[in-house]
Design an enzyme around this catalytic site. Structure first.
Site, PDB file in Angstrom:
ATOM      1  N   TYR A 205       0.818  -1.222   0.000  1.00 58.10           N
ATOM      2  CA  TYR A 205       0.000   0.000   0.000  1.00 58.10           C
ATOM      3  C   TYR A 205       0.846   1.264   0.000  1.00 58.10           C
ATOM      4  O   TYR A 205       0.305   2.368   0.033  1.00 58.10           O
ATOM      5  CB  TYR A 205      -0.942   0.014   1.214  1.00 58.10           C
ATOM      6  CG  TYR A 205      -2.066  -0.980   1.098  1.00 58.10           C
ATOM      7  CD1 TYR A 205      -1.791  -2.344   0.969  1.00 58.10           C
ATOM      8  CD2 TYR A 205      -3.388  -0.579   1.107  1.00 58.10           C
ATOM      9  CE1 TYR A 205      -2.805  -3.271   0.854  1.00 58.10           C
ATOM     10  CE2 TYR A 205      -4.412  -1.499   0.988  1.00 58.10           C
ATOM     11  CZ  TYR A 205      -4.113  -2.839   0.862  1.00 58.10           C
ATOM     12  OH  TYR A 205      -5.125  -3.756   0.741  1.00 58.10           O
TER      13      TYR A 205
ATOM     14  N   ASP B 201      -5.934  -6.258   5.502  1.00 62.80           N
ATOM     15  CA  ASP B 201      -7.096  -5.763   4.758  1.00 62.80           C
ATOM     16  C   ASP B 201      -7.981  -6.935   4.346  1.00 62.80           C
ATOM     17  O   ASP B 201      -9.201  -6.949   4.557  1.00 62.80           O
ATOM     18  CB  ASP B 201      -6.594  -4.998   3.520  1.00 62.80           C
ATOM     19  CG  ASP B 201      -7.690  -4.168   2.865  1.00 62.80           C
ATOM     20  OD1 ASP B 201      -8.803  -4.095   3.420  1.00 62.80           O
ATOM     21  OD2 ASP B 201      -7.433  -3.586   1.801  1.00 62.80           O
TER      22      ASP B 201
ATOM     23  N   ASP C 159      -2.233 -18.144   3.925  1.00 68.04           N
ATOM     24  CA  ASP C 159      -3.213 -19.038   3.286  1.00 68.04           C
ATOM     25  C   ASP C 159      -3.761 -20.053   4.290  1.00 68.04           C
ATOM     26  O   ASP C 159      -4.972 -20.303   4.349  1.00 68.04           O
ATOM     27  CB  ASP C 159      -2.626 -19.725   2.042  1.00 68.04           C
ATOM     28  CG  ASP C 159      -1.154 -20.083   2.164  1.00 68.04           C
ATOM     29  OD1 ASP C 159      -0.531 -19.658   3.148  1.00 68.04           O
ATOM     30  OD2 ASP C 159      -0.632 -20.801   1.299  1.00 68.04           O
TER      31      ASP C 159
END
Ligand code: NAD
Length: 334
Positions: A124, A228, A204
């Site tokens: 980001y 996020d 994951d």
């Protein structure tokens, strides 16, 4: 004594949920004077930027803000105003609680966790460029300073709120340098907090574990991108984005906002669930030290959810945004 708080109503459904939230906050009896600051699509043409300097000046002055969602164009146009605001004000910690609430349908009954998301770097940071016509690169930035700071924040939050365990989420098996540094910083900080359990998990595997047995987890310490994604996943575990609040905090200021976006397709229809922003208002009251008012507002929300007659579409009801807010305000008046 009253408080002066910056209010950014936001784009899309933002103004509707902001009106609902200021209404119920007023009903708590806490005096808040709102300094309304427009940002986003609405001011882009007039000011030449979606984030005019006066917005951050107002937040710096008042030190606390309530914010509606702001639209970010996908794949083109201006950079995210939400990300810019967090970077500009150094709001390095994004705190996103997810817990079951009475009357809210969910596959689980015992979820009570908090995603602590690093808010200033990772992918980001906005460092990307084209490589010729057919390739593009985004640079993932992880620094020791920001990683240690967010890890310490997560452990302090655990101590302050009586939580027992911090799990660092990463992909250090593949991104050995960047995620490896984030994990190493978390491990180093964890050693200073012997009273809090520490573990780590590859992102994951974390997704699978969360949808199988979310009650096992307490605080999830994440770099920006995984935080996020996981916080939307966690919202889904407890009834959806309509009930997911958040706080962005740093050394000086705090900005409270729903996890969800501006849901442009639903704007102006008085149908959206205002609870994510109202629960962000509960976090704001607690931050101001108004713990009794925060508890009363949260209890009023839970009472309306339990009663079940004034629920929005996402919770299986037919009430409007303003109807749900009115029911909560009525509860507070009792
Ligand atoms: P979104 O969160 O706006 O909507 C996703 C889905 O959830 C939609 O179906 C929407 O109707 C539903 N939804 C969202 N909030 C709800 C609520 N309170 N009650 C009931 N249903 C709700 O995500 P999106 O459509 O991907 O994004 C729309 C815009 O919002 C984009 O421009 C995005 O960049 C922006 N956004 C802003 C923020 C922020 O301001 N912090 C966060 C996320 C997305």
């Amino acid at each position: 004594m009253g408080y002066r708080v910056t209010l950014i109503p936001g784009d899309g459904i933002g103004p509707e949920i902001s009106a609902a939230t200021t209404r119920v906050l007023a009903a708590t009896g806490v005096e808040i004077e709102w300094e309304v600051m427009e940002a986003g699509e609405k001011v882009l043409e007039e000011c030449g930027t979606p984030l005019p300097p006066r917005v951050c000046e107002s937040i710096r002055k008042n030190r606390v803000a309530l914010k509606g969602p702001l639209t970010t164009p996908v794949g083109k146009g201006f950079r995210s105003v939400n990300v810019a605001l967090r970077q500009e004000l150094n709001l390095f910690a994004n705190v996103r609680p997810a817990r079951n609430r009475p009357g809210v349908p969910s596959r689980f009954t015992d979820v009570d966790l908090v995603v602590v998301r690093e808010n200033t770097e990772d992918l980001y940071a906005g460092v990307e460029h084209r490589v010729g016509n057919d390739a593009a690169e985004s640079i993932k930035i992880i620094t020791r300073g920001a990683s240690e700071r967010i890890a310490r924040f997560a452990f302090d939050l655990a101590r302050r709120t009586g939580r027992k365990k911090v799990t660092c989420v990463h992909k250090a098996n593949i991104m050995k340098l960047s995620d490896g540094l984030f994990l190493a910083c978390a491990q180093q900080v964890a050693a200073e907090y012997e009273d809090i359990q520490f573990g780590d998990m590859i992102v994951d595997a974390m997704c699978m574990k969360l949808v199988q047995n979310p009650a096992e987890y307490d605080i999830l310490l994440c770099p920006n991108l995984y935080g996020d994604i996981l916080s939307d996943l966690c919202a889904g575990l407890v009834g959806g984005l309509g009930v997911a609040p958040s706080a962005n905090t740093g050394d000086g200021c705090a900005v409270f906002e729903p996890v969800h976006g501006s849901a442009p397709r639903r704007a102006g229809q008085n149908v959206i669930n205002p609870l994510a922003m109202i629960l962000s208002g509960v976090m704001l009251l607690a931050h101001l030290g108004e713990t009794r008012a925060a508890a009363r507002l949260e209890a009023a929300v839970d009472a309306v959810l339990t009663e079940g007659t004034q629920l929005t579409y996402d919770l299986g009801g037919r009430a409007g945004t303003s109807g749900m807010a009115a029911a909560i305000a009525e509860r507070l008046a009792k």
